[in-house]
Scaffold this motif. Sequence first.
Motif, PDB file in Angstrom:
ATOM      1  N   CYS A 131      53.557  35.788  49.633  1.00  0.00           N
ATOM      2  CA  CYS A 131      52.907  37.083  49.837  1.00  0.00           C
ATOM      3  C   CYS A 131      52.787  37.403  51.328  1.00  0.00           C
ATOM      4  O   CYS A 131      52.822  36.512  52.177  1.00  0.00           O
ATOM      5  N   ASP A 132      52.669  38.681  51.619  1.00  0.00           N
ATOM      6  CA  ASP A 132      52.526  39.152  53.000  1.00  0.00           C
ATOM      7  C   ASP A 132      51.073  39.420  53.371  1.00  0.00           C
ATOM      8  O   ASP A 132      50.741  39.448  54.556  1.00  0.00           O
ATOM      9  N   ALA A 133      50.216  39.634  52.384  1.00  0.00           N
ATOM     10  CA  ALA A 133      48.802  39.901  52.639  1.00  0.00           C
ATOM     11  C   ALA A 133      48.023  39.638  51.360  1.00  0.00           C
ATOM     12  O   ALA A 133      48.576  39.662  50.250  1.00  0.00           O
ATOM     13  N   VAL A 134      46.732  39.395  51.530  1.00  0.00           N
ATOM     14  CA  VAL A 134      45.841  39.091  50.405  1.00  0.00           C
ATOM     15  C   VAL A 134      44.658  40.055  50.437  1.00  0.00           C
ATOM     16  O   VAL A 134      44.067  40.290  51.495  1.00  0.00           O
ATOM     17  N   VAL A 135      44.321  40.590  49.274  1.00  0.00           N
ATOM     18  CA  VAL A 135      43.119  41.406  49.113  1.00  0.00           C
ATOM     19  C   VAL A 135      42.163  40.661  48.192  1.00  0.00           C
ATOM     20  O   VAL A 135      42.550  40.274  47.078  1.00  0.00           O
ATOM     21  N   ILE A 136      40.944  40.436  48.644  1.00  0.00           N
ATOM     22  CA  ILE A 136      39.900  39.839  47.802  1.00  0.00           C
ATOM     23  C   ILE A 136      38.806  40.878  47.655  1.00  0.00           C
ATOM     24  O   ILE A 136      38.220  41.320  48.653  1.00  0.00           O
ATOM     25  N   GLY A 137      38.523  41.280  46.416  1.00  0.00           N
ATOM     26  CA  GLY A 137      37.589  42.380  46.242  1.00  0.00           C
ATOM     27  C   GLY A 137      36.700  42.245  45.033  1.00  0.00           C
ATOM     28  O   GLY A 137      37.069  41.634  44.032  1.00  0.00           O
ATOM     29  N   GLY A 138      35.503  42.818  45.163  1.00  0.00           N
ATOM     30  CA  GLY A 138      34.612  42.945  44.028  1.00  0.00           C
ATOM     31  C   GLY A 138      33.457  41.975  44.027  1.00  0.00           C
ATOM     32  O   GLY A 138      33.260  41.189  44.959  1.00  0.00           O
ATOM     33  N   SER A 139      32.697  42.033  42.947  1.00  0.00           N
ATOM     34  CA  SER A 139      31.512  41.200  42.788  1.00  0.00           C
ATOM     35  C   SER A 139      31.891  39.802  42.316  1.00  0.00           C
ATOM     36  O   SER A 139      33.049  39.526  41.975  1.00  0.00           O
ATOM     37  N   LEU A 140      30.897  38.922  42.280  1.00  0.00           N
ATOM     38  CA  LEU A 140      31.101  37.546  41.839  1.00  0.00           C
ATOM     39  C   LEU A 140      30.553  37.373  40.423  1.00  0.00           C
ATOM     40  O   LEU A 140      29.467  37.866  40.112  1.00  0.00           O
ATOM     41  N   PRO A 141      31.266  36.674  39.552  1.00  0.00           N
ATOM     42  CA  PRO A 141      30.743  36.436  38.208  1.00  0.00           C
ATOM     43  C   PRO A 141      29.573  35.451  38.249  1.00  0.00           C
ATOM     44  O   PRO A 141      29.359  34.749  39.254  1.00  0.00           O
ATOM     45  N   GLU A 142      28.842  35.409  37.176  1.00  0.00           N
ATOM     46  CA  GLU A 142      27.705  34.489  37.091  1.00  0.00           C
ATOM     47  C   GLU A 142      28.182  33.052  37.304  1.00  0.00           C
ATOM     48  O   GLU A 142      29.169  32.608  36.707  1.00  0.00           O
ATOM     49  N   GLY A 143      27.509  32.343  38.183  1.00  0.00           N
ATOM     50  CA  GLY A 143      27.843  30.957  38.452  1.00  0.00           C
ATOM     51  C   GLY A 143      28.842  30.744  39.568  1.00  0.00           C
ATOM     52  O   GLY A 143      29.103  29.597  39.954  1.00  0.00           O
ATOM     53  N   PHE A 144      29.420  31.819  40.108  1.00  0.00           N
ATOM     54  CA  PHE A 144      30.399  31.679  41.192  1.00  0.00           C
ATOM     55  C   PHE A 144      29.652  31.704  42.524  1.00  0.00           C
ATOM     56  O   PHE A 144      29.055  32.717  42.887  1.00  0.00           O
ATOM     57  N   PRO A 145      29.674  30.626  43.289  1.00  0.00           N
ATOM     58  CA  PRO A 145      28.904  30.579  44.533  1.00  0.00           C
ATOM     59  C   PRO A 145      29.565  31.414  45.622  1.00  0.00           C
ATOM     60  O   PRO A 145      30.801  31.449  45.719  1.00  0.00           O
ATOM     61  N   PRO A 146      28.785  32.084  46.470  1.00  0.00           N
ATOM     62  CA  PRO A 146      29.371  32.813  47.598  1.00  0.00           C
ATOM     63  C   PRO A 146      30.242  31.917  48.478  1.00  0.00           C
ATOM     64  O   PRO A 146      31.245  32.369  49.032  1.00  0.00           O
ATOM     65  N   SER A 147      29.870  30.649  48.583  1.00  0.00           N
ATOM     66  CA  SER A 147      30.687  29.727  49.378  1.00  0.00           C
ATOM     67  C   SER A 147      32.085  29.587  48.796  1.00  0.00           C
ATOM     68  O   SER A 147      33.054  29.299  49.520  1.00  0.00           O
ATOM     69  N   GLY A 148      32.219  29.798  47.486  1.00  0.00           N
ATOM     70  CA  GLY A 148      33.536  29.742  46.862  1.00  0.00           C
ATOM     71  C   GLY A 148      34.428  30.869  47.337  1.00  0.00           C
ATOM     72  O   GLY A 148      35.633  30.684  47.532  1.00  0.00           O
ATOM     73  N   LEU A 149      33.847  32.062  47.539  1.00  0.00           N
ATOM     74  CA  LEU A 149      34.624  33.171  48.080  1.00  0.00           C
ATOM     75  C   LEU A 149      35.097  32.834  49.492  1.00  0.00           C
ATOM     76  O   LEU A 149      36.240  33.102  49.863  1.00  0.00           O
ATOM     77  N   ALA A 150      34.193  32.247  50.282  1.00  0.00           N
ATOM     78  CA  ALA A 150      34.569  31.838  51.638  1.00  0.00           C
ATOM     79  C   ALA A 150      35.714  30.839  51.605  1.00  0.00           C
ATOM     80  O   ALA A 150      36.630  30.888  52.453  1.00  0.00           O
TER      81      ALA A 150
END
Length: 321
Positions: A131-150
Amino acid sequence: MANILTVTLNPALDLSVEIADLTLGEVNRTGNTRLEPAGKGINVARVLARLGHSVTVTGLLGEANVTAFERLFAAEGLQDSFVRVPGQNRINVKVAEPGGRVTDLNGPGFRMPADALQRLEFRLASLLPDCDAVVIGGSLPEGFPPSGLAELVQQANRAGKPVWLDASGEGLKAGVEAGPFAVKPNTDELSGWAGVPLKDMAAVETAIARIRARGVPHVVVSMGAGGVLWSSPTDTLRSWVPPVSVVSTVCAGDTLLAGMLHGVLACQPDDAVLTFATALSAECVQHIGVGNPQAPDFSSLLQQTRVQPWPGENNTGEMPL
């Protein structure tokens, strides 16, 4: 055209309805009604595909009501690489009234299984090289830690791929610290990140500067009728949206992000990038759903969209909303 990967962690089925006037406690008759799969990454992917890009969608997807998503991916030409998890995706109701006011009724979705993040990171490892670029968007489901997004942002960074992040709340806070290439909050999301109300343009600029100081090169703030403010390493630009009849603002931010990424990957001049993205977002609010670059009035919207350096001689520090 580019190969783009979008990540949606908490997809939804959105029931969007238009109504002349919402009266609580009474029977209300709706106008245009649409039920379709959604989620920020999915919405962005649909616009990018319409702009000619090759788009792979991934993230977490509930197995219980997956069929509508699979049909959409096939219809829109999106490569489906979602990690399936037990449970159902959220069902949201979005009631749009004349003038653009939208009332959201967001339902619960699946709870993230303990191994979901590991499975998703393994999936990303196979997708990132192409891929040339990544988009990460939206809310987190229940149980998904913010650190996981990081962790997802950092994984893409290690692969040398620019990450465009559109999140809110704790997800935005954790994501900013991970150092994405760009973030695209609206003013409410930016205010939540800053921890203070953003009452004027000076406050918006201060919050942007704080994010840039954390190593984020590009900050794109959508301000509704107040336009868009884009701060980059080279300059700061502001766009003014053309006058349009607002039906729904639900997908406007996702359309804006897709338009920005489209122009940046094509190495277009900054003012041309912001003009195109703002005009496409303006097209989007005139109807339910994502922006349509083939709309009959899009060329007119492009001509009416203004972009100027910020601050400039004719710019003011008025409230952006």
